[in-house]
Write an enzyme that holds these catalytic residues in place. Structure first.
Site, mmCIF file in Angstrom:
data_model
loop_
_atom_site.group_PDB
_atom_site.id
_atom_site.type_symbol
_atom_site.label_atom_id
_atom_site.label_comp_id
_atom_site.label_asym_id
_atom_site.label_seq_id
_atom_site.Cartn_x
_atom_site.Cartn_y
_atom_site.Cartn_z
ATOM 1 N N LYS A 57 -28.117 -1.431 17.514
ATOM 2 C CA LYS A 57 -26.869 -0.793 17.129
ATOM 3 C C LYS A 57 -26.976 0.193 18.562
ATOM 4 O O LYS A 57 -27.683 1.133 18.693
ATOM 5 C CB LYS A 57 -27.272 0.060 15.787
ATOM 6 C CG LYS A 57 -27.241 -1.122 14.888
ATOM 7 C CD LYS A 57 -27.654 -0.304 13.686
ATOM 8 C CE LYS A 57 -28.284 -1.532 12.635
ATOM 9 N NZ LYS A 57 -29.763 -1.795 12.627
ATOM 10 N N TRP A 92 -22.546 -3.669 17.543
ATOM 11 C CA TRP A 92 -23.688 -4.260 17.443
ATOM 12 C C TRP A 92 -23.980 -5.203 18.608
ATOM 13 O O TRP A 92 -22.704 -5.594 19.224
ATOM 14 C CB TRP A 92 -23.741 -5.097 16.517
ATOM 15 C CG TRP A 92 -23.780 -4.364 15.004
ATOM 16 C CD1 TRP A 92 -23.776 -2.976 14.912
ATOM 17 C CD2 TRP A 92 -23.967 -4.987 13.736
ATOM 18 N NE1 TRP A 92 -24.269 -2.846 13.475
ATOM 19 C CE2 TRP A 92 -24.275 -3.826 12.818
ATOM 20 C CE3 TRP A 92 -23.804 -6.264 13.038
ATOM 21 C CZ2 TRP A 92 -24.403 -4.191 11.317
ATOM 22 C CZ3 TRP A 92 -24.018 -6.672 11.840
ATOM 23 C CH2 TRP A 92 -24.337 -5.538 10.857
#
Ligand code: ADP
Length: 538
Positions: A436, A441
């Site tokens: 993250k 992501w």
């Protein structure tokens, strides 16, 4: 309701081998052993030994419902236990010798077996662990000798003195047959109990043409461990399809594999990516070719695209990627062609097959969900939690009070995936491995895939490491084929055109990649090794 008027015989695992012994009696079973010469028999011969083994087990006091443990490699003796133990209604706990000693003790005590079958390799380990294994009253070494060690029985001699079982007992197809533990990357390993029904249905499905496509002309060599989710069901799928079976013991180095692949005419094999990295390196170094090999099934972690293309372009061997887990017996999806893909041309088809974990198979349903639990579309773009259900998906872990699957049957796999309109699923990460960074992501699998295609790279591992500004940033660990085979500048130049700029790893480190008990890159170990690497950056 109109009652079905067909017979209701239970699906029993032993009937797979009974079938092979009747329909393919002379089909060979070949096994490497720890310290004995190559062993050679056929399904008729193996079945006869299994019949003796069943009565030997009863002679040792094993009754239906009992657990019997093994600590063993891929050999014919272990294969025999795969049939003899469930054949009499007991449950084979295939303990994983690559777990830590504490975890081996934990799983054996949790499993509750009173008998442990083991390969000679493990004698010193067992001597050490014995005081911590109070339930185990009988130790049997899988070898030829009568009394191989003090207080240890010899497996072959037990078989020699037992009379063969004549009638196998009736078994409820939903009763337990195997107990397999997850490798416990988070917390204690969890036990999954496979039923006869799940194993038999899974064996049928594995051989289908859209999956492994097995036939009696195949020579099958399982290189995934028999103790790890039953070697992907190959010890059942091979005899169901009458295939010759080759068992490589624990010898997974390139030369040993090549000896069996060439010498036994292996057409079909399978294992985790690390094995095939070694095998391809062996072929490259020696200039040898893989004989009659046609298909290699690879799974357990993502197959680097470069590996699949090397097998195809250099050796005309097809890689079938699979995705699955201990909780799914373990087959979930398999990457095989479809007419719809073929219509798009060879290159487009290979691209899909080489970059997806596999496609929807009958018997295991797929669903992807967003964080609110809403179903996501199969557009190949939307990624979410992957859920599965079907007759060989877990309902509940062994000795746990509550179900692992939801009340609607869906089991959350812990993986993040996309599914495209053709039903091809792509794992982008395990939930706990996703990186993250700045609210977005980064897929560790995609980054690894890109990096492992760089010349000189043997293994590429990416982990997210805490970062003061971006929350986490990727760190890339490279294990090179040889010291100096590839430089940081080479890797960066290789990655640049392949990935978004912000995906570029903050650090590239040359190191050996630690592996887990199931041969996967141990991300937990890497994360803790580099936990403080970027603190101070910002
Ligand atoms: P463990 O959980 O003990 O590592 P499993 O074999 O049950 O052992 O692991 C299952 C997991 O392995 C899956 O949930 C997935 O994260 C990963 N996995 C299996 N096959 C693939 C694949 N082809 N590509 C990417 N990940 C995979």
């Amino acid at each position: 309701m109109t009652q079905g008027l067909m017979q209701t015989a239970s699906l029993r695992i032993i009937d797979i081998l009974r079938f092979a012994a009747s329909a393919h009696p002379t089909q060979e079973v070949v096994s490497r052993l720890v310290d004995e010469p190559l062993w050679r028999s056929d399904y008729r011969g193996v079945y006869a030994r299994v019949c003796s083994c069943a009565n030997a087990l009863r002679g040792l006091g094993v009754r239906a419902g009992d657990r019997v443990a093994s600590l063993a490699w891929n050999t014919h003796r272990h294969f025999e236990l795969f049939y003899a133990v469930p054949g009499i209604g007991a449950v084979l706990h295939t303990a994983n010798p690559r777990l830590s000693e504490d975890q081996i003790v934990y799983t054996l005590n949790h499993g509750g077996s009173q008998i442990l079958f083991f390969d000679r390799t493990f004698l010193p380990l067992i001597e050490r662990l014995k005081p911590r294994l109070p339930d185990i009253r009988t130790y049997v070494m899988m070898c030829e000798q009568d009394a191989p060690a003090p207080d240890v029985l010899g497996y072959d001699s037990l078989l020699r003195t037992a009379s063969p079982i004549i009638n196998w007992p009736t078994i409820d197809e939903n009763s337990g047959a195997f107990l397999c533990y997850t490798s416990g990357t988070t917390g204690d390993p969890k036990g999954v109990v496979y039923s006869h029904r799940a194993i038999v249905l899974h064996a049928f499905a594995a051989g289908l043409s859209g999956a492994f496509g097995l036939s009696a002309f195949d020579v099958v060599m399982p290189c995934s461990s028999l103790y790890h989710a039953t070697a992907w069901g190959l010890p059942f799928a091979a005899p169901v399809n009458g295939c010759k079976l080759v068992l490589p013991c624990d010898k997974m180095d390139g030369q040993s594999l090549q000896d069996l692949i060439e010498g036994e005419g292996v057409t079909f094999t399978g294992g985790v990516p690390t094995i095939w990295t070694m095998y391809l390196a062996h072929l490259e170094a020696t200039g040898e070719t893989p004989g009659r090999l046609q298909r290699v099934v690879i799974g357990g972690s993502a197959v680097p695209r470069a590996m699949a293309s090397a097998f195809k372009t250099r050796y005309d061997v097809t890689v079938l990627q699979i995705w699955g887990m201990t909780e799914t017996c373990p087959l979930g999806v398999v990457a095989t062609p479809t007419p719809a893909l073929a219509d798009r041309g060879e290159d487009a088809m290979q691209e899909v097959i080489w970059t997806r974990q596999g496609r929807l198979q009958f018997g295991i349903e797929l669903r992807i969900e967003d964080e609110e639990g809403l179903e996501l579309p199969w557009d190949g773009e939307s990624s979410g939690a992957l859920l599965v259900k079907g007759p060989w998906t877990i309902q509940r872990y062994y000795r746990q009070e509550s179900d692992a699957a939801r009340s609607d049957g869906w089991f959350d796999t812990g993986d993040i995936a996309t599914i495209d309109p053709d039903g091809f699923m792509r794992i982008t990460d395990r939930k706990k491995d996703v990186i993250k960074s700045g609210g977005e992501w980064i897929s560790s699998i995609d980054l690894e895939n890109a990096a492992s295609a760089c010349k000189g790279v043997k293994i590429a591992a990416v982990v997210g490491v805490p970062h003061p500004k971006w929350e986490e940033r990727p760190v890339l660990v490279i294990e090179a084929h040889a010291p100096g085979a590839v430089s940081e500048a080479d890797v960066r130049a290789h990655l640049e055109p392949l990935i978004a700029r912000w995906w570029m790893p903050d650090r590239i480190i040359f190191d050996t990649a630690p592996l887990t008990a199931t041969g996967k890159i141990d991300k937990k170990a890497l994360r803790s090794r580099y936990a403080s690497l970027l603190i101070g950056d910002g």
